[in-house]
Design a protein around this motif. Structure first.
Motif, PDB file in Angstrom:
ATOM      1  N   SER A   1      49.181 -53.103  33.645  1.00  0.00           N
ATOM      2  CA  SER A   1      48.345 -51.951  33.933  1.00  0.00           C
ATOM      3  C   SER A   1      48.958 -51.206  35.118  1.00  0.00           C
ATOM      4  CB  SER A   1      46.976 -52.506  34.319  1.00  0.00           C
ATOM      5  OG  SER A   1      45.964 -51.675  33.960  1.00  0.00           O
ATOM      6  N   PHE A   2      49.251 -49.924  34.928  1.00  0.00           N
ATOM      7  CA  PHE A   2      49.957 -49.149  35.976  1.00  0.00           C
ATOM      8  C   PHE A   2      49.112 -47.974  36.464  1.00  0.00           C
ATOM      9  CE2 PHE A   2      53.655 -50.111  32.913  1.00  0.00           C
ATOM     10  CZ  PHE A   2      53.875 -51.363  33.472  1.00  0.00           C
TER      11      PHE A   2
ATOM     12  N   ARG B   1      46.573 -49.369  18.560  1.00  0.00           N
ATOM     13  CA  ARG B   1      45.413 -49.383  19.463  1.00  0.00           C
ATOM     14  C   ARG B   1      44.098 -49.491  18.681  1.00  0.00           C
ATOM     15  NH1 ARG B   1      45.557 -50.405  24.511  1.00  0.00           N
ATOM     16  NH2 ARG B   1      44.308 -48.683  25.281  1.00  0.00           N
TER      17      ARG B   1
ATOM     18  N   ALA C   1      48.154 -43.037  34.950  1.00  0.00           N
ATOM     19  CA  ALA C   1      47.487 -44.277  34.513  1.00  0.00           C
ATOM     20  C   ALA C   1      48.017 -44.669  33.150  1.00  0.00           C
ATOM     21  CB  ALA C   1      45.973 -44.088  34.444  1.00  0.00           C
ATOM     22  N   ALA C   2      48.684 -45.796  33.069  1.00  0.00           N
ATOM     23  CA  ALA C   2      49.272 -46.185  31.788  1.00  0.00           C
ATOM     24  C   ALA C   2      49.305 -47.703  31.683  1.00  0.00           C
ATOM     25  CB  ALA C   2      50.685 -45.605  31.666  1.00  0.00           C
ATOM     26  N   GLY C   3      49.660 -48.197  30.502  1.00  0.00           N
ATOM     27  CA  GLY C   3      49.687 -49.641  30.320  1.00  0.00           C
ATOM     28  C   GLY C   3      50.468 -50.047  29.098  1.00  0.00           C
ATOM     29  N   CYS C   4      50.741 -51.341  29.003  1.00  0.00           N
ATOM     30  CA  CYS C   4      51.472 -51.868  27.854  1.00  0.00           C
ATOM     31  C   CYS C   4      51.259 -53.379  27.810  1.00  0.00           C
ATOM     32  CB  CYS C   4      52.965 -51.564  27.961  1.00  0.00           C
ATOM     33  SG  CYS C   4      53.715 -52.184  29.468  1.00  0.00           S
ATOM     34  N   THR C   5      51.611 -53.981  26.686  1.00  0.00           N
ATOM     35  CA  THR C   5      51.584 -55.445  26.569  1.00  0.00           C
ATOM     36  C   THR C   5      52.992 -55.886  26.212  1.00  0.00           C
ATOM     37  OG1 THR C   5      49.290 -55.405  25.851  1.00  0.00           O
ATOM     38  CG2 THR C   5      50.538 -57.392  25.344  1.00  0.00           C
TER      39      THR C   5
ATOM     40  N   ARG D   1      40.151 -59.368  32.267  1.00  0.00           N
ATOM     41  CA  ARG D   1      40.850 -58.345  33.065  1.00  0.00           C
ATOM     42  C   ARG D   1      40.251 -58.242  34.459  1.00  0.00           C
ATOM     43  NH1 ARG D   1      43.083 -53.786  30.071  1.00  0.00           N
ATOM     44  NH2 ARG D   1      42.229 -52.509  31.721  1.00  0.00           N
TER      45      ARG D   1
ATOM     46  N   SER E   1      46.332 -43.738  21.410  1.00  0.00           N
ATOM     47  CA  SER E   1      47.584 -42.980  21.401  1.00  0.00           C
ATOM     48  C   SER E   1      48.521 -43.417  20.278  1.00  0.00           C
ATOM     49  CB  SER E   1      48.279 -43.105  22.754  1.00  0.00           C
ATOM     50  OG  SER E   1      48.466 -44.459  23.089  1.00  0.00           O
ATOM     51  N   ASP E   2      48.279 -44.592  19.712  1.00  0.00           N
ATOM     52  CA  ASP E   2      49.098 -45.023  18.571  1.00  0.00           C
ATOM     53  C   ASP E   2      48.246 -45.922  17.673  1.00  0.00           C
ATOM     54  OD1 ASP E   2      49.702 -47.996  19.000  1.00  0.00           O
ATOM     55  OD2 ASP E   2      50.359 -47.178  20.909  1.00  0.00           O
TER      56      ASP E   2
ATOM     57  N   HIS F   1      45.940 -38.520  25.276  1.00  0.00           N
ATOM     58  CA  HIS F   1      47.105 -39.170  25.909  1.00  0.00           C
ATOM     59  C   HIS F   1      48.376 -38.370  25.675  1.00  0.00           C
ATOM     60  CE1 HIS F   1      44.315 -42.613  25.580  1.00  0.00           C
ATOM     61  NE2 HIS F   1      44.897 -42.998  26.700  1.00  0.00           N
TER      62      HIS F   1
ATOM     63  N   GLY G   1      53.937 -49.315  25.143  1.00  0.00           N
ATOM     64  CA  GLY G   1      52.544 -48.946  25.410  1.00  0.00           C
ATOM     65  C   GLY G   1      52.391 -47.450  25.494  1.00  0.00           C
ATOM     66  N   GLY G   2      51.533 -46.989  26.401  1.00  0.00           N
ATOM     67  CA  GLY G   2      51.310 -45.558  26.525  1.00  0.00           C
ATOM     68  C   GLY G   2      50.359 -45.251  27.658  1.00  0.00           C
ATOM     69  N   GLY G   3      49.897 -44.017  27.707  1.00  0.00           N
ATOM     70  CA  GLY G   3      48.933 -43.624  28.739  1.00  0.00           C
ATOM     71  C   GLY G   3      49.172 -42.228  29.239  1.00  0.00           C
TER      72      GLY G   3
HETATM   73  P1  AMP Z   1      44.359 -49.542  31.752  1.00  0.00           P
HETATM   74  O1  AMP Z   1      45.302 -49.821  32.874  1.00  0.00           O
HETATM   75  O2  AMP Z   1      44.242 -50.637  30.775  1.00  0.00           O
HETATM   76  O3  AMP Z   1      43.048 -49.026  32.266  1.00  0.00           O
HETATM   77  O4  AMP Z   1      45.000 -48.365  30.929  1.00  0.00           O
HETATM   78  C1  AMP Z   1      45.417 -47.180  31.541  1.00  0.00           C
HETATM   79  C2  AMP Z   1      45.808 -46.162  30.504  1.00  0.00           C
HETATM   80  O5  AMP Z   1      46.905 -46.650  29.742  1.00  0.00           O
HETATM   81  C3  AMP Z   1      44.714 -45.862  29.505  1.00  0.00           C
HETATM   82  O6  AMP Z   1      44.762 -44.465  29.275  1.00  0.00           O
HETATM   83  C4  AMP Z   1      45.092 -46.624  28.282  1.00  0.00           C
HETATM   84  O7  AMP Z   1      44.667 -45.944  27.145  1.00  0.00           O
HETATM   85  C5  AMP Z   1      46.603 -46.703  28.363  1.00  0.00           C
HETATM   86  N1  AMP Z   1      47.077 -47.994  27.850  1.00  0.00           N
HETATM   87  C6  AMP Z   1      46.867 -49.203  28.403  1.00  0.00           C
HETATM   88  N2  AMP Z   1      47.447 -50.183  27.677  1.00  0.00           N
HETATM   89  C7  AMP Z   1      48.037 -49.563  26.630  1.00  0.00           C
HETATM   90  C8  AMP Z   1      48.795 -50.014  25.497  1.00  0.00           C
HETATM   91  N3  AMP Z   1      49.079 -51.305  25.290  1.00  0.00           N
HETATM   92  N4  AMP Z   1      49.234 -49.091  24.614  1.00  0.00           N
HETATM   93  C9  AMP Z   1      48.976 -47.769  24.801  1.00  0.00           C
HETATM   94  N5  AMP Z   1      48.261 -47.287  25.846  1.00  0.00           N
HETATM   95  C10 AMP Z   1      47.807 -48.159  26.749  1.00  0.00           C
END
Ligand code: AMP
Ligand code: MN
Ligand code: MN
Length: 330
Positions: free
Chosen positions: A278-279, A100, A302-306, A247, A96-97, A121, A296-298
């Motif tokens: 992780s969401f 990644r 279902a989404a996530g970030c650091t 993970r 998505s960016d 995404h 982050g993004g998603g």
């Molecule tokens: P995960 O929980 O890692 O399985 O990710 C769930 C969703 O969020 C997936 O569609 C990932 O592509 C997106 N995602 C997770 N971490 C990131 C991140 N740091 N930046 C952008 N998208 C993320």
């Protein structure tokens, strides 16, 4: 080989994308770091498709593709280091960016080449010269199917298997809201072309090491429910003796199965003070905008970030933000 059939969906790639692919000779295809089944599935499906069209594709992903995916075409040819290669086009799949793409995208060397983005995404930031983004698609692999159809290329067992891998992964076995009649129609075609649905499902969804299950057990010990937000943490100490497992794959979806939960979160402590978040959200709730606001993004469910910080602090701050997302979308 079977010809892709017209399905219930009219989604198609932009004509300029078909032109760019047709004129490329040595395209570099990049899947996102910490790759999942859709990242590797769309990387290998597109790589195989372009190879079959007479191109010389290079496949790359910063992090090693999990061995569970070793049945996919060109699995052994996925590069983790792109030094010394000379592509004439770059294609990013399922990212998505640009961050990644990780270290395999070298801006200094590839910045002047055309960059094509293929992604599903909703948080995609349109970082390519040509962006094909379809947030209604359940997987980037669904898009690669539409690309195959637009190129009038036939399906074969190898291609169908790679395409179905991403669809099964990102829909968690056809469970998500974006499994449309078109997706089921396509899936039927892929099975017809030889994709082994039950084997793929077993490989990508029901395939956990004992070490991973042990990590789940330790993380489950930290579960807390705060209003509708359920969360757990996965610390460096918890996995010190687990042979490289990082993970707690799949845990966040499992947490969301709690009857009391609307949103689930797992926080993974990484070296250098970083925390991977992780969401997941039930239907009617959206975690993508919170992930996006944290860099982050998603997708809505279902989404996530650091983020940077101490794991317990991050947990309480982010859970407070997630509680604000408990107002259902109107
Ligand atoms: P995960 O929980 O890692 O399985 O990710 C769930 C969703 O969020 C997936 O569609 C990932 O592509 C997106 N995602 C997770 N971490 C990131 C991140 N740091 N930046 C952008 N998208 C993320
Ligand atoms: Mn992905
Ligand atoms: Mn995906």
């Amino acid at each position: 080989m079977t010809k892709p059939q017209p399905s219930h969906s009219s989604i198609a790639p932009p004509p300029e994308l078909l032109d760019a692919l047709s004129s490329a000779r040595k395209p570099l295809i990049i899947a996102h770091l910490s790759p999942d089944g859709d990242a590797i599935g769309s990387l290998t499906a597109l790589g195989y498709l372009l190879y079959r069209m007479g191109k010389d594709p290079i496949l790359a992903c910063q992090d090693k593709a999990p061995p569970a995916f070793n049945f996919l075409p060109f699995y052994d040819r996925i590069l983790q280091d792109t030094q010394g290669i000379q592509p004439d086009l770059v294609i990013s799949v399922d990212s998505s960016d640009p961050t990644r793409m990780g270290s395999v995208y070298d801006e200094a060397r590839f910045g002047d080449l055309p960059l094509i983005v293929i992604d599903h995404h909703i948080t995609n930031v349109y970082f390519g010269d040509l962006n094909w983004v379809e947030p209604m698609c359940c997987a980037t692999d669904e898009m690669i199917y539409y690309l195959t159809r637009a190129l009038q290329e036939p399906l074969d067992e190898t291609l169908a298997t790679a395409l179905l891998t991403g669809i099964v992964t990102d829909t968690r076995g056809f469970r998500t809201y974006n499994v449309t009649p078109a997706v089921m129609h396509i899936t039927g075609e892929l099975i017809d072309a030889g994709a082994p649905l039950s084997i793929i499902t077993e490989r990508v969804l029901d395939n956990r090491s004992l070490a991973l299950i042990t990590l789940w057990a330790r993380a489950l010990d930290t579960v807390e429910l705060d209003q509708g937000v359920i969360s757990a943490i996965n610390t460096l100490a918890m996995r010190r003796d687990l042979g490289g497992v990082i993970r707690a794959e799949g845990l966040v979806s499992f947490l969301l199965s709690a009857q009391e939960a609307k949103i689930a979160a797992v926080f993974t402590e990484m070296p250098a003070g970083k925390v991977e978040c992780s969401f997941r959200a039930r239907r009617g709730y959206d975690v993508s905008h919170i992930a996006l606001s944290l860099g982050g993004g998603g997708h809505p469910p279902a989404a996530g970030c650091t983020v940077e910080g101490e794991i317990h602090t991050v947990r309480s701050q982010v859970v407070a933000m997630l509680k604000q997302a408990l107002q259902p979308e109107s």
